[in-house]
Design a protein around this motif. Structure first.
Motif, PDB file in Angstrom:
ATOM      1  N   LEU A 251     -36.822  24.132 -13.974  1.00  0.00           N
ATOM      2  CA  LEU A 251     -36.045  25.033 -14.817  1.00  0.00           C
ATOM      3  C   LEU A 251     -36.686  26.414 -14.868  1.00  0.00           C
ATOM      4  CD1 LEU A 251     -35.261  22.618 -17.798  1.00  0.00           C
ATOM      5  CD2 LEU A 251     -33.536  23.691 -16.320  1.00  0.00           C
TER       6      LEU A 251
ATOM      7  N   ASN B 250     -33.934  17.862 -16.861  1.00  0.00           N
ATOM      8  CA  ASN B 250     -34.916  18.363 -17.836  1.00  0.00           C
ATOM      9  C   ASN B 250     -36.285  18.623 -17.199  1.00  0.00           C
ATOM     10  OD1 ASN B 250     -33.108  18.316 -19.994  1.00  0.00           O
ATOM     11  ND2 ASN B 250     -33.568  16.175 -20.455  1.00  0.00           N
ATOM     12  N   ASP B 251     -36.312  18.776 -15.902  1.00  0.00           N
ATOM     13  CA  ASP B 251     -37.582  19.078 -15.234  1.00  0.00           C
ATOM     14  C   ASP B 251     -38.001  20.501 -15.612  1.00  0.00           C
ATOM     15  OD1 ASP B 251     -39.398  20.124 -13.059  1.00  0.00           O
ATOM     16  OD2 ASP B 251     -39.191  18.056 -12.379  1.00  0.00           O
ATOM     17  N   VAL B 252     -39.040  20.595 -16.437  1.00  0.00           N
ATOM     18  CA  VAL B 252     -39.458  21.889 -16.987  1.00  0.00           C
ATOM     19  C   VAL B 252     -39.886  22.860 -15.891  1.00  0.00           C
ATOM     20  CG1 VAL B 252     -41.181  23.028 -18.445  1.00  0.00           C
ATOM     21  CG2 VAL B 252     -40.084  20.924 -19.229  1.00  0.00           C
TER      22      VAL B 252
ATOM     23  N   LEU C 283     -33.161  19.640  -9.918  1.00  0.00           N
ATOM     24  CA  LEU C 283     -32.496  19.646 -11.228  1.00  0.00           C
ATOM     25  C   LEU C 283     -31.266  18.740 -11.255  1.00  0.00           C
ATOM     26  CD1 LEU C 283     -32.824  23.423 -12.173  1.00  0.00           C
ATOM     27  CD2 LEU C 283     -33.964  21.478 -13.256  1.00  0.00           C
TER      28      LEU C 283
ATOM     29  N   GLN D 135     -37.674  25.538 -24.756  1.00  0.00           N
ATOM     30  CA  GLN D 135     -37.418  24.564 -25.819  1.00  0.00           C
ATOM     31  C   GLN D 135     -38.104  23.232 -25.530  1.00  0.00           C
ATOM     32  OE1 GLN D 135     -33.139  24.601 -25.708  1.00  0.00           O
ATOM     33  NE2 GLN D 135     -32.949  26.301 -27.192  1.00  0.00           N
ATOM     34  N   LEU D 136     -38.141  22.866 -24.262  1.00  0.00           N
ATOM     35  CA  LEU D 136     -38.792  21.611 -23.878  1.00  0.00           C
ATOM     36  C   LEU D 136     -40.315  21.725 -23.915  1.00  0.00           C
ATOM     37  CD1 LEU D 136     -36.481  20.652 -20.862  1.00  0.00           C
ATOM     38  CD2 LEU D 136     -36.660  19.420 -23.037  1.00  0.00           C
TER      39      LEU D 136
ATOM     40  N   LYS E 226     -34.047  26.853 -21.975  1.00  0.00           N
ATOM     41  CA  LYS E 226     -34.125  25.394 -22.037  1.00  0.00           C
ATOM     42  C   LYS E 226     -35.543  24.925 -21.744  1.00  0.00           C
ATOM     43  CE  LYS E 226     -32.050  21.162 -20.160  1.00  0.00           C
ATOM     44  NZ  LYS E 226     -31.033  20.589 -19.231  1.00  0.00           N
ATOM     45  N   ALA E 227     -36.183  25.526 -20.723  1.00  0.00           N
ATOM     46  CA  ALA E 227     -37.565  25.160 -20.403  1.00  0.00           C
ATOM     47  C   ALA E 227     -38.489  25.451 -21.589  1.00  0.00           C
ATOM     48  CB  ALA E 227     -38.034  25.913 -19.163  1.00  0.00           C
TER      49      ALA E 227
ATOM     50  N   ASN F 122     -33.073  15.582 -11.928  1.00  0.00           N
ATOM     51  CA  ASN F 122     -33.889  15.605 -13.161  1.00  0.00           C
ATOM     52  C   ASN F 122     -33.536  16.863 -13.954  1.00  0.00           C
ATOM     53  OD1 ASN F 122     -36.060  13.349 -12.399  1.00  0.00           O
ATOM     54  ND2 ASN F 122     -35.820  14.693 -10.622  1.00  0.00           N
TER      55      ASN F 122
END
Length: 496
Positions: free
Chosen positions: A219, A214-216, A209, A245-246, A242-243, A212
Motif C-alpha cells: 500500500l 491490507n499489505d502495508v 494487493l 491507519q494500519l 490506509k497504510a 493481500n
C-alpha cells in the motif's frame, strides 16, 4: 555446500587418517593422474593437504587449482575454493568457483549456486546476472523460489543498492513463470523502480494487493510511487492513508503521507507530517522531502538545515542527491567530463599495528582521473617511482618493479603490495570533496557550504581550504580495534 574430502582408498592410498576424505570419491583416477609418472598428481594432492594443515593456505590453493585445470576434474577446483574460503580470501575463492563451474559443465551439483553466491558476495552484480538466470532456468518453479529466497539476503546487504537491484530486476524478469511468493514479488517491484521501470513496479504491487489488500508495505510503496510521479494523486492518498491507519507509528509511511499531501498542495499539513516523521526516525529521505517542502515555501535557510541533516545521515541517498541536483546544484559536482588531476605529497602514520611497532611512510603522488578510470602514481621521498595503481569499475591493477598484480578491491591491493594503508578506491571523489558513490556516507559543511568532513568506508576525512575553490590539505584517519591510520595529503596542484 558439501565438503570436498580426499578418499584415500579411491586413490589407492592407505594413510594414517590425518587427511580429510572425499564425500564423493573418484570412480577412477583422472587421466592426468594415470599418465603422471608414478602418481605425481596424487603426491601433489597429499602435499597440498599437509600444507593446508600447517596453515600454508596459498600453497594448497594454488596446487589444487593448477591440478584441477590439468586433470579437468571439478572436485579439485571445489577443494581450492574451500581452501580460499577457509583462508578468508573471497577473490581467490571466486576464481576457483569459476573453474569448478566451468569444469562441472551441465553435471548435477551445486557449483552454479556456489558460483552465483560468491559473485554476489564479491559485489559483482552484473556478472552474477546470467549465471543466476541459468541456475534458475535449470530448476523446477518450486525450487526456483527456494533458491531466490536463499539469495535475497545477499541483495539486501549489497554495498551498492542500485547495482544489486538492477541485477535482481534482470534476473526475475527472465524467469517464467513469475514467482508467486509475496516477499520475492515485493523486492522485484522495488528493483523494477530502481531499474527505471515504474510501470512494472505498479503492476507487481497491484498483484500483491489483489491477493493481500491490507499489505502495508505494498500500500505504502504503490501510493508513494504514484505521488512521487505526480500520478493518480487521489488514489495515492487513499492507499497511503490506509497504510497509515494500519501502521500509525511507521515513520516511513508518515513520510509518504506528507509527500502526497505536498503533491496535493497541502503544504502546511505536509510540513507537520514530515517534521514528525523525521523526529521519529531521522532518515535522509525524510529530511530531503522536508527540505523540498520548505524550499517551495521560500524558507531557504530552513531547507538548507534539513538538507545538511540529510547529508550527515547519508550523503549518497538517491532521493537527497536528486533533490539537491534540482534545487541546490552548487552542492553537487558540476564536472560532467570526469577528468581531473591532483599532484602533491603524502605521509602515512600507522600506530598499534599487529607487530607492536609504528609503521608509515611518505612520498609524492599524482592522481589522474579520466572518465571511469583513476590512475594513482606513488613516488618515494626522492621522486623514484614506487607503484602505479589503476582503478576501474570492478578491478584494480598495480604495477611495481615490472610485475602486475590484480584484484577487485584497490585498497586491499595497495596494502598487500606496498604495505601502505592508502585509500585508492574512490579517491578522486574524495579529492573533489564528494562522497564516493556506492556506499553510505556522512557529509558536513561549513556556513559557506564547503565540505569540511566526510565519513565513509571507515575513514574520517577533514578538509582544509586555501580559498573557496582550492583545497590545500586533506587528512584521512581510520581507526580499528588493532590499528590507527592517519594519511595526510598536501596539494601542489589540483585541476578540479
Amino acid at each position: 555446500m558439501k565438503p570436498f574430502l580426499l578418499l584415500s582408498f579411491a586413490l589407492g592410498l592407505n594413510c594414517c587418517g590425518a587427511l580429510p576424505v572425499l564425500a564423493e570419491p573418484f570412480n577412477e583416477r583422472p587421466q592426468a593422474v594415470a599418465e603422471n609418472d608414478g602418481g605425481q598428481a596424487i603426491f601433489e594432492i597429499l602435499a597440498s593437504e599437509i600444507a593446508v594443515q600447517r596453515g600454508e593456505f596459498g600453497l594448497g590453493y594454488q596446487t589444487y587449482l593448477s591440478l584441477a585445470r590439468k586433470t579437468r576434474d571439478p572436485r579439485l577446483a571445489q577443494r581450492a575454493m574451500e581452501i580460499a574460503l577457509a583462508a578468508g580470501a573471497p577473490d581467490s575463492a571466486l576464481e576457483a568457483a569459476e573453474s569448478w563451474d566451468s569444469l562441472a559443465g551441465a553435471s548435477p551439483g551445486n557449483s552454479k549456486e556456489v558460483l552465483v553466491t560468491l559473485l554476489m558476495l564479491n559485489q559483482r552484480w552484473p556478472d552474477a546476472v546470467q549465471p543466476t538466470i541459468a541456475l534458475l532456468r535449470s530448476q523446477k518453479p518450486t525450487d526456483r523460489e527456494t533458491t531466490i529466497k536463499r539469495l535475497m539476503p545477499l541483495f539486501a546487504k549489497a554495498a551498492n543498492e542500485d547495482n544489486a537491484m538492477r541485477a535482481f530486476y534482470s534476473i526475475i524478469s527472465a524467469v517464467n513463470p513469475l514467482p508467486q511468493d509475496k516477499e520475492i514479488l515485493f523486492l522485484y517491484s522495488m528493483a523494477a523502480d530502481k531499474a527505471g521501470h515504474p510501470e512494472v513496479m505498479e503492476k507487481v504491487l497491484r498483484i500483491i494487493l489483489s491477493q493481500n489488500p491490507n499489505d502495508v508495505n505494498a500500500l505504502n510503496a504503490l501510493g508513494y510511487s504514484l505521488a512521487d510521479r505526480k500520478q493518480k494523486l487521489p488514489e495515492a492518498l487513499v492507499l497511503i492513508t490506509k497504510a497509515h491507519q494500519l501502521s500509525p507509528n511507521d515513520a516511513f509511511i508518515l513520510d509518504s503521507l506528507g509527500w502526497v499531501n505536498f503533491r496535493l498542495g497541502n503544504t502546511a499539513l505536509a510540513t507537520q507530517q514530515l517534521q514528525q516523521a523525521l523526529q521519529t526516525k531521522p532518515e535522509a529521505d525524510i529530511a530531503a522531502h522536508l527540505g523540498e517542502v520548505q524550499w517551495s515555501q521560500q524558507q531557504m535557510s530552513a531547507a538548507e538545515v534539513s538538507w545538511r541533516q540529510a547529508e550527515k545521515l547519508d550523503a549518497n541517498n538517491a532521493t537527497l542527491r536528486e533533490t539537491l541536483a534540482r534545487l541546490k546544484p552548487d552542492w553537487v559536482s558540476h564536472n560532467e567530463t570526469k577528468s581531473a588531476q591532483w599532484d602533491g605529497r603524502f605521509s602515512v602514520n600507522v600506530t598499534g599495528s599487529v607487530e607492536g611497532r609504528n609503521q608509515g611512510g611518505s612520498g609524492g603522488f599524482t592522481l589522474t582521473q579520466n572518465q571511469l578510470s583513476d590512475v594513482l602514481e606513488i613516488r618515494n621521498p626522492i621522486g623514484g617511482a614506487l607503484a602505479k595503481i589503476t582503478v576501474t569499475p570492478g578491478e584494480a591493477t598495480l604495477e611495481r618493479n615490472g610485475e602486475i598484480f590484480k584484484a577487485f578491491d584497490a585498497d586491499t591491493l595497495l596494502l598487500n603490495a606496498l604495505g601502505l594503508a592508502l585509500p585508492a578506491r574512490g579517491l578522486s571523489d574524495w579529492m573533489r570533496a564528494q562522497a564516493r558513490p556506492g556506499s553510505s556516507a556522512s557529509v558536513e559543511r561549513n556556513s559557506d557550504g564547503q565540505v569540511t568532513q566526510i565519513k565513509q568506508d571507515g575513514w574520517t576525512l577533514s578538509y582544509d581550504w586555501l580559498n573557496p575553490n582550492k583545497l590545500e590539505k586533506l587528512t584521512m584517519i581510520r581507526n580499528t580495534n588493532l590499528v590507527s591510520v592517519e594519511v595526510r595529503l598536501v596539494f601542489d596542484y589540483a585541476s578540479n
